[in-house]
Write a protein that holds these residues in place. Structure first.
Motif, mmCIF file in Angstrom:
data_model
loop_
_atom_site.group_PDB
_atom_site.id
_atom_site.type_symbol
_atom_site.label_atom_id
_atom_site.label_comp_id
_atom_site.label_asym_id
_atom_site.label_seq_id
_atom_site.Cartn_x
_atom_site.Cartn_y
_atom_site.Cartn_z
ATOM 1 N N LEU A 43 -5.391 0.432 44.363
ATOM 2 C CA LEU A 43 -5.873 -0.933 44.158
ATOM 3 C C LEU A 43 -6.459 -1.112 42.769
ATOM 4 O O LEU A 43 -6.229 -2.141 42.114
ATOM 5 C CB LEU A 43 -6.923 -1.296 45.212
ATOM 6 C CG LEU A 43 -6.459 -1.352 46.670
ATOM 7 C CD1 LEU A 43 -7.586 -1.878 47.556
ATOM 8 C CD2 LEU A 43 -5.216 -2.210 46.824
ATOM 9 N N PHE A 47 -4.764 -3.967 40.336
ATOM 10 C CA PHE A 47 -5.616 -5.089 39.933
ATOM 11 C C PHE A 47 -5.791 -5.117 38.417
ATOM 12 O O PHE A 47 -5.792 -6.183 37.799
ATOM 13 C CB PHE A 47 -6.980 -5.006 40.617
ATOM 14 C CG PHE A 47 -6.962 -5.355 42.081
ATOM 15 C CD1 PHE A 47 -6.007 -6.209 42.600
ATOM 16 C CD2 PHE A 47 -7.906 -4.823 42.952
ATOM 17 C CE1 PHE A 47 -5.974 -6.536 43.951
ATOM 18 C CE2 PHE A 47 -7.892 -5.149 44.299
ATOM 19 C CZ PHE A 47 -6.922 -6.000 44.805
ATOM 20 N N ALA A 50 -2.488 -6.362 37.019
ATOM 21 C CA ALA A 50 -2.308 -7.783 37.296
ATOM 22 C C ALA A 50 -3.137 -8.652 36.353
ATOM 23 O O ALA A 50 -2.786 -9.811 36.093
ATOM 24 C CB ALA A 50 -2.664 -8.093 38.747
ATOM 25 N N VAL A 72 2.554 -5.194 41.394
ATOM 26 C CA VAL A 72 1.911 -6.151 40.493
ATOM 27 C C VAL A 72 2.714 -7.446 40.427
ATOM 28 O O VAL A 72 2.143 -8.543 40.332
ATOM 29 C CB VAL A 72 1.748 -5.539 39.093
ATOM 30 C CG1 VAL A 72 1.198 -6.560 38.102
ATOM 31 C CG2 VAL A 72 0.818 -4.326 39.152
ATOM 32 N N LEU A 75 1.614 -9.481 43.302
ATOM 33 C CA LEU A 75 0.231 -9.904 43.097
ATOM 34 C C LEU A 75 0.169 -11.097 42.156
ATOM 35 O O LEU A 75 -0.576 -12.061 42.394
ATOM 36 C CB LEU A 75 -0.598 -8.752 42.518
ATOM 37 C CG LEU A 75 -1.231 -7.748 43.480
ATOM 38 C CD1 LEU A 75 -1.947 -6.668 42.700
ATOM 39 C CD2 LEU A 75 -2.188 -8.441 44.433
ATOM 40 N N ASN A 76 0.944 -11.048 41.094
ATOM 41 C CA ASN A 76 0.948 -12.140 40.117
ATOM 42 C C ASN A 76 1.592 -13.408 40.666
ATOM 43 O O ASN A 76 1.438 -14.487 40.080
ATOM 44 C CB ASN A 76 1.653 -11.707 38.831
ATOM 45 C CG ASN A 76 0.812 -10.752 38.001
ATOM 46 O OD1 ASN A 76 -0.416 -10.774 38.075
ATOM 47 N ND2 ASN A 76 1.453 -9.907 37.207
ATOM 48 N N GLY A 80 -1.233 -11.566 48.694
ATOM 49 C CA GLY A 80 -2.316 -10.614 48.933
ATOM 50 C C GLY A 80 -1.860 -9.199 48.668
ATOM 51 O O GLY A 80 -0.664 -8.880 48.759
ATOM 52 N N VAL A 81 -2.803 -8.325 48.375
ATOM 53 C CA VAL A 81 -2.427 -6.980 47.949
ATOM 54 C C VAL A 81 -1.745 -6.190 49.065
ATOM 55 O O VAL A 81 -0.847 -5.376 48.804
ATOM 56 C CB VAL A 81 -3.658 -6.224 47.409
ATOM 57 C CG1 VAL A 81 -4.656 -5.896 48.524
ATOM 58 C CG2 VAL A 81 -3.245 -4.964 46.679
ATOM 59 N N SER A 84 1.751 -7.428 49.192
ATOM 60 C CA SER A 84 2.385 -7.078 47.915
ATOM 61 C C SER A 84 2.904 -5.648 47.954
ATOM 62 O O SER A 84 3.998 -5.349 47.459
ATOM 63 C CB SER A 84 1.390 -7.236 46.764
ATOM 64 O OG SER A 84 1.089 -8.590 46.529
ATOM 65 N N HIS A 383 -7.344 -10.971 49.895
ATOM 66 C CA HIS A 383 -6.764 -9.644 50.104
ATOM 67 C C HIS A 383 -7.126 -9.067 51.469
ATOM 68 O O HIS A 383 -7.115 -7.836 51.654
ATOM 69 C CB HIS A 383 -7.218 -8.694 48.988
ATOM 70 C CG HIS A 383 -6.803 -9.128 47.626
ATOM 71 N ND1 HIS A 383 -5.487 -9.387 47.292
ATOM 72 C CD2 HIS A 383 -7.533 -9.385 46.496
ATOM 73 C CE1 HIS A 383 -5.418 -9.758 46.024
ATOM 74 N NE2 HIS A 383 -6.636 -9.778 45.521
#
Length: 544
Positions: A43, A47, A50, A72, A75-76, A80-81, A84, A383
């Protein structure tokens, strides 16, 4: 033996991806049952990326950017992670689909093509790192992805085209595959690239080799354009740091044990037998290639946590390719063709627990009871689709020393050799304690205490421990040039306001190494808070 029917083969491959992918995504989130620390490591990286940071240049990691770029991407897009991560696996499977199809059609007989395609896709879409461990986890996903790509690259390089071929296409796939390995986990590139070159030359595929070199260099040029040449220097620096690190010199058994320990001796034996049988079958190039691959197989297995020999299915596939004359026999009188089939069956039997575990892990994930899980990042609703087991997130267990003064075990402390673990910092002895479970609650409690005592609102904290992901649990800021997973030195401490020393770290040896490095660097520190879970020291102006 005939090659697979193109329509049936592509349908089979798509069906495997669609079934496993649909089952993976049907849960609507990602529910992990183990390896919370590894997940927090992942994570931190995604993050950071991203937000526009580059691996190696903006933070330290030996893992390449392509191990995280698919995550990523989603995420972009605002996903949510948790989802993703799951979507990235499906994306990688579909990206690999054409290469897997081409490899099966151009290199493999029908009996080898289907297990090859199934194994590659399962490696990509699995929701566990391997072995016979049933707990759902995303830990070390890049190892699975790298093995999947290695299967394709190795098969194309060491096997000659059968009924048809296309050297330019072969080279393009191999070059892109090797570039992925170099930018995912360089161990695989170092282990297999030399064999790929030898295999192409031995099979007379010089044109494919040139195409592979050009396509690989094209990827390097593309990365250089967007990240500048500094990216490569920083990448090499991170790899050198990790290679020299004493934090985790090996993630499992020693090299000798990976070859000769009881759990691995059978796999080693069938690998050696396969090499001999290929030579007896007259498959000189394939036999030589397998001989050269053997050290790489062992080394990658040694370097990966769990020491899972994921090369066994590839070995089985390679042994199923030759079609020696029925009357060909070796010195023992064995029909060589049948002996190769038996060796392949043995390899599949050894590989089966791990392969089947990977294959049905998405189904296990779908059946997990959601009431037993809670969000890992509770303060980030976007997330909440990434969740951990309630009991593992909240049951905080530590490994502590019981031979302390007054315990009645004082006389045992000497033979226990605790002096090597003893830590004395700022004239205070730190307790013998190592966190075993509950890292989510541990992080949450420490961050909540920091914020409640005026150390939030963008404060940067350098943590004397293996993980430094506290910033994801509150209003803290991440370190500039920090390390999501500690390998050595003091990365990011120049940007830190405070040094946080946990009283029960996830790694006592790392805590000791960091505190010794702080002393050697003569960095001024001043205790500003002593809490039940940690001690906080001011750095720089905060130390004045």
């Amino acid at each position: 033996m005939s090659r697979p029917n193109p329509a049936i083969y592509i349908t089979f491959l798509i069906a495997v991806i669609v079934i496993l992918g649909a089952v993976t995504l049907a849960k609507g989130g990602f529910y992990i049952a183990k390896h919370e620390g590894d997940t927090l490591h992942l994570l931190q990286i995604v993050f950071r990326m991203a937000s526009g940071e580059w691996p190696h240049m903006d933070f330290m990691t030996p893992i390449g950017l392509l191990a995280f770029a698919p995550i990523v991407l989603f995420l972009n897009l605002g996903v949510g992670v948790g989802m993703s991560i799951l979507l990235s696996q499906v994306l990688v499977a579909f990206i690999l689909l054409p290469a897997v199809f081409w490899t099966g059609m151009s290199r493999l007989p029908r009996r080898a093509a289907y297990p090859f395609g199934f194994a590659v896709i399962v490696l990509v879409l699995g929701l566990v790192h391997g072995e016979a461990e049933r707990s759902v986890s995303i830990s070390m996903h890049y190892n699975r992805w790298a093995w999947a790509v290695s299967y394709v690259v190795i098969a194309l390089a060491v096997l000659p085209p059968r009924a048809f071929g296309n050297d330019l296409l072969d080279g393009l796939i191999i070059g892109l595959g090797l570039a992925f390995l170099a930018l995912c986990k360089v161990t695989y590139f170092a282990a297999f690239a030399p064999v790929v070159v030898v295999g192409l030359i031995a099979n007379g595929n010089a044109r494919a080799l040139r195409s592979a070199i050009l396509s690989g260099l094209g990827v390097a040029l593309l990365v250089s354009v967007f990240a500048t040449l500094d990216f490569w220097f920083a990448y090499v620096a991170d790899l050198r740091t990790v290679a020299a690190s004493s934090v985790r010199p090996q993630p499992g058994l020693g090299l000798e044990s990976v070859v000769t320990a009881p759990a691995y001796l059978g796999a080693t034996a069938v690998l050696i037998a396969g090499i001999i049988l290929l030579r007896q079958a007259g498959e000189m190039v394939l036999g030589l290639s397998l001989l050269l691959l053997a050290p790489g197989f062992v080394y990658v297995t040694y370097q990966n946590f769990g020491n899972d020999p994921q090369w066994l299915m590839l070995l089985a596939v390679l042994l199923l390719v030759p079609e020696p004359r029925a009357e060909l026999r070796n010195g023992f009188g064995w029909p060589v063709g049948q002996a190769l089939g038996v060796a392949a069956a043995v390899a599949i039997a050894f590989a089966a627990p791990s392969v089947l575990n990977l294959a049905y892990s998405p189904f296990r994930h779908l059946s997990l009871p959601e009431d037993d899980y809670e969000p890992i990042l509770a303060r980030n609703p976007e997330h909440h689709d990434l969740q951990a087991r309630v009991i593992r997130a909240n049951r905080v267990d530590g490994l502590v020393a019981l031979d302390v003064p007054g315990s009645g075990l004082e006389d045992r402390a000497g033979p226990a050799e605790r002096d090597e673990q003893r830590v004395l910092f700022q004239d205070r002895a730190l307790p013998f304690c190592e966190l075993q479970m509950g890292i989510v609650a541990w992080f949450e409690a420490i961050v909540a205490d920091l914020e409640a005592n005026g150390f939030g609102d963008g404060t940067r904290v350098f943590v004397a421990d293996l993980f430094m992901g506290h910033w994801m649990f509150g209003n803290l800021s991440r370190l500039e040039g920090g390390a999501p997973w500690y390998y050595g030195g003091l990365p990011g401490i120049d940007s830190a306001d405070y040094l946080l020393v946990p009283l029960c770290p996830t790694s006592q040896s790392v805590r000791k190494q960091i505190l010794e490095a702080v002393k050697e660097a003569e960095i001024p520190v001043r205790e500003v808070r002593r809490a039940p879970l940690y001690v906080l020291y001011g750095l720089g102006e905060a130390a004045g």
